[in-house]
Design an enzyme around this catalytic site. Structure first.
Site, PDB file in Angstrom:
ATOM      1  CB  CYS A  20     -18.042  94.723 -46.973  1.00 34.40           C
ATOM      2  SG  CYS A  20     -18.425  94.073 -48.613  1.00 34.40           S
ATOM      3  CB  CYS A  23     -14.658  93.772 -50.880  1.00 33.08           C
ATOM      4  SG  CYS A  23     -16.083  94.826 -51.222  1.00 33.08           S
ATOM      5  CG  ASP A 425      15.680  78.399 -25.380  1.00 36.70           C
ATOM      6  OD1 ASP A 425      16.189  77.314 -25.054  1.00 36.70           O
ATOM      7  OD2 ASP A 425      16.339  79.357 -25.823  1.00 36.70           O
ATOM      8  CG  ASP A 610      17.170  83.091 -28.030  1.00 39.14           C
ATOM      9  OD1 ASP A 610      17.137  81.930 -27.568  1.00 39.14           O
ATOM     10  OD2 ASP A 610      18.202  83.786 -28.065  1.00 39.14           O
ATOM     11  CG  ASP A 614      14.961  77.769 -29.127  1.00 39.21           C
ATOM     12  OD1 ASP A 614      14.922  76.659 -28.590  1.00 39.21           O
ATOM     13  OD2 ASP A 614      15.575  78.743 -28.668  1.00 39.21           O
TER      14      ASP A 614
END
Length: 728
Positions: A20, A23, A425, A610, A614
């Protein structure tokens, strides 16, 4: 254990006791002050813990011992073991417990019918004794999943959700044994065993539905080759396991085998099933120099390939790590669920105690009061709240994976659902990333050879076009370095040579003339004190670009193009796509500055890029995406990586994120509504322990089922948007 690129050690632990949200917090707090552990993230759905250690040589044993002491026995996860082996064992054990509890419940119910029908005296006592003889071994065997978990928690000095469940079952059984010993009229063996049966049914169904939710993660293990045939220098071959394969080894891959690690084909031609990478199932022809990724299937021809990256750094390993980390983010909703789970145990025990005292004072009847308190213990379960977020994130990760999108962090899903601005981009993102050289450049064969040599050592798509467009010639270059956002530079024959942004290249030309960054449509080249020349590059739009931009704008978002290329190249692309704003000649610093401007306006920005230039912008954005063809740094910085060639993956990810947010809100609503209705009814005495068990199990199952139900309609709504505004 594996070493990471950050110099840290990384390992995964299997912790079956995680059940849960409470935990998760307990495990992570236990490891927070453990010697050698830098960070730890628990995964509820996989029941695993990802640990970052100080360095690859750090022993994880102290972490295992710390978890053992806290009542969470853990083992190092064997990467070679089937991912669903533990699930199968747990499900089988639960199913056996369900069968035993069902058998006992059916027989005890038959005996109870006789008592209800009016059996008195010795006959009633015999029925009670026989019921006890059936119930005691049934409770002892079928209650193990709850009793074992509760006992470990109590030994570690903590409470978990199985403590009140175990307490309720044992109280009902103990009271019944006492009544039987005292020749009492009423026993509750039937309630205790049937209660246990329904609790087990709920837990078994919950186990099955969790397994379905994480199927995207476990299915990847079947795509990993166990090893490959290595070709030795003398031409002979030997079989090596996956962890023995290292860069620059030569492997032989037969038809029908999966590629074990990332590499490139040396010789041979074949057809490849690259659906894992691109999402397209049509075979792709491949020959010498073609890149191949781990997990793709060699269909028709035998090939020889060179290993580029080891197994732990391969594309398949990267995808697996992204999927496994899908629910580990600590977004707003996860933090709310964690806090609720931590409060659960003390609050529910206090509430049950107060209920018992209140009913005893009001009625004076101990038995009825105890059973009402048992109902309160059982019905107030935080499972639904604890499952509200992680199961949705795992299910969303599976949907994203089927669309060729990998998610690194569940919190990124929350952030993606809130975006109101998309910034793209150009090269490699809006365009295909494979531009073609159409002309321009230096006239001198010597300078063209130098430009080609520089271009071949750069990862920028424009440089690749130059390298492919000019025949390679041997050139001796020194002091090579690439400057993000500018280009590549080296020393050739004692003179500096540059290939990249025109204004940056112009710094070394005769008279240090500054070039117009808006001139030309490709990179510029120059030798120190020599003339500057510009290449002409033709680009093609990535599939789905126009539709993706139009969809975002129709949804009411602002869409911008933020390119490092020249004015002409940026405006050429913008003629076909209705961006709200177009900026060109942007350096990495200028890209970050623009994102900061948008953030200051209160906007939540999605950055899609990419290149190496960037990387900083991807890391600085509210949320970010990169194509699978991006640089290693770009993929590492992005929150999402899409492997398909079409840009509709970006809008697809947004659609799934919006749906996930809707499901999380629904789950929270269902969990809160359940507790608001169930708890008052239980305290008021209108709920028996049996009904409490059914209600508690049903609430968890409903939340999980809601999280993984198929999408029936798109969640990407369209709306009117202001007119286009173009800026330089």
């Amino acid at each position: 254990m594996q070493g990471g690129t950050d110099g840290r050690g990384h390992c995964r632990l299997s912790v079956p006791s995680i059940s849960c949200g409470k935990c998760i917090g307990a495990v992570e707090r236990a490891l927070a002050d453990c010697e050698g552990v830098v960070a730890a993230r628990a995964n509820l759905t996989l029941r695993q813990v990802a640990i970052t250690l100080r360095d690859p040589e750090t022993d994880p044993l102290p972490a295992l011992e710390k978890l053992q002491a806290r009542g969470y026995p853990a083992t190092l996860l064997d990467p070679a073991a089937p991912a669903d082996a533990t699930d199968s064992g747990v499900a089988s054990s639960l199913l056996r417990s369900v069968a035993v509890a069902g058998f006992g419940a059916a027989n005890i119910m038959l005996l109870s019918v006789s008592v209800w029908a009016g059996a008195e005296g010795s006959a009633r006592q015999v029925f009670h004794i026989v019921s006890a003889l059936i119930a005691l071994p049934v409770v002892a065997y079928s209650g193990r999943p709850f009793f074992g978990s509760a006992l470990r928690a109590l030994k570690a000095g903590r409470l978990n959700m199985d403590v009140p469940i175990s307490l309720g079952v044992l109280l009902a059984t103990g009271l019944s044994v006492f009544e039987t010993a005292m020749n009492g009229r009423h026993v509750f063996f039937d309630a205790a065993v049937v209660l246990l049966f329904f609790l087990l049914v709920g837990r078994y169904l919950d186990q099955l539905m969790r397994a379905k939710a994480r199927s995207a993660v476990t299915s990847l293990s079947r795509l990993a080759a166990r090893g490959a045939m290595r070709e030795l220098p003398d031409g002979t071959t030997t079989y090596l396991t996956l962890d023995q394969l290292q860069p620059d080894m030569v492997l032989r891959i037969a038809p029908g085998e999966r590629i074990p690690v990332d590499g490139c084909i040396l010789d041979g031609t074949t057809d490849l099933d690259r659906s894992l990478v691109t999402g397209e199932h049509a075979p792709v022809p491949a020959g010498p120099n073609a890149p191949v990724e781990a997990g793709i299937l060699n269909l028709t021809g035998a090939i020889r390939m060179r290993v580029i990256r080891p197994a732990e750094s391969s594309f398949l390993a990267e995808v697996s790590r992204m999927l496994a980390a899908a629910e580990q983010g600590r977004g707003v909703y996860v933090r709310i669920a964690d806090r609720a789970a931590r409060l659960y145990a003390p609050v529910v025990h206090l509430l049950a105690a107060l209920t018992l005292v209140g009913w005893v004072l009001a009625t004076g009847r101990w038995y009825e009061s105890i059973f009402i308190a048992i109902s309160v213990l059982i019905i107030t379960c935080p499972c639904a709240l604890g499952l509200a977020v992680p199961v949705v994130h795992v299910a969303a990760a599976g949907r994203l994976f089927r669309e060729g999108i990998m998610m690194k962090d569940g919190s990124a899903l929350e952030r993606l659902a809130t975006i109101d601005t998309a910034v793209f981009d150009k090269t490699g993102t809006i365009t295909t990333g494979t531009p073609v050289l159409t002309g321009g450049g230096p006239v001198s064969p010597e300078e063209r050879a130098i430009a080609s040599a520089l271009a071949s050592r750069s990862l920028h798509p424009a440089s690749r076009a130059v390298a492919l467009g000019i025949p390679a010639s041997p050139v001796a270059i020194e002091q090579l370095r690439e400057t993000p956002g500018c280009g590549v530079e080296a020393v050739v024959g004692g003179r500096r040579a540059r290939l990249g942004r025109p204004d940056w290249v112009a710094e070394i030309v005769t008279g240090h003339r500054t070039a117009d960054s808006t001139a030309g449509s490709g990179p510029a080249f120059a030798l120190e004190s020599g003339p500057l020349s510009t290449f002409t590059i033709a680009e093609t739009l990535r599939d789905g670009t126009v539709e993706a931009v139009a969809a975002f704008r129709a949804a009411g978002m602002r869409v911008e193009l933020l390119s490092g290329d020249g004015k002409e190249a940026a405006q050429t692309i913008a003629r076909d796509i209705p961006f709200d704003r177009v900026a060109w000649g942007a350096t990495p610093a200028q890209k970050i500055a623009r994102l900061e401007e948008l953030r200051a306006e209160g906007r939540h920005v999605l950055m899609v890029g990419d290149g190496l230039n960037d990387t900083a912008a991807l890391a600085a954005a509210h949320v970010s995406m990169a194509p699978g063809s991006a640089s290693d740094a770009g993929r590492l910085a992005a929150d999402f990586v899409f492997t398909r060639d079409s840009l509709d993956a970006v809008t697809g990810a947004y659609r799934i994120a919006r749906r996930a947010e809707t499901l999380v809100r629904q789950n929270f609503g269902l969990a809160i509504l359940y507790n608001c209705i169930a708890i008052p009814l239980a305290v008021a005495g209108y709920v028996t322990p049996l009904l409490a068990a059914i209600a508690m199990s049903t609430s968890s199952i409903v939340v999980v089922a809601n999280s993984i139900r198929p999408e029936r309609q798109p969640t990407f709504r369209f709306a009117n948007h202001p007119a286009q505004e173009t800026a330089g």
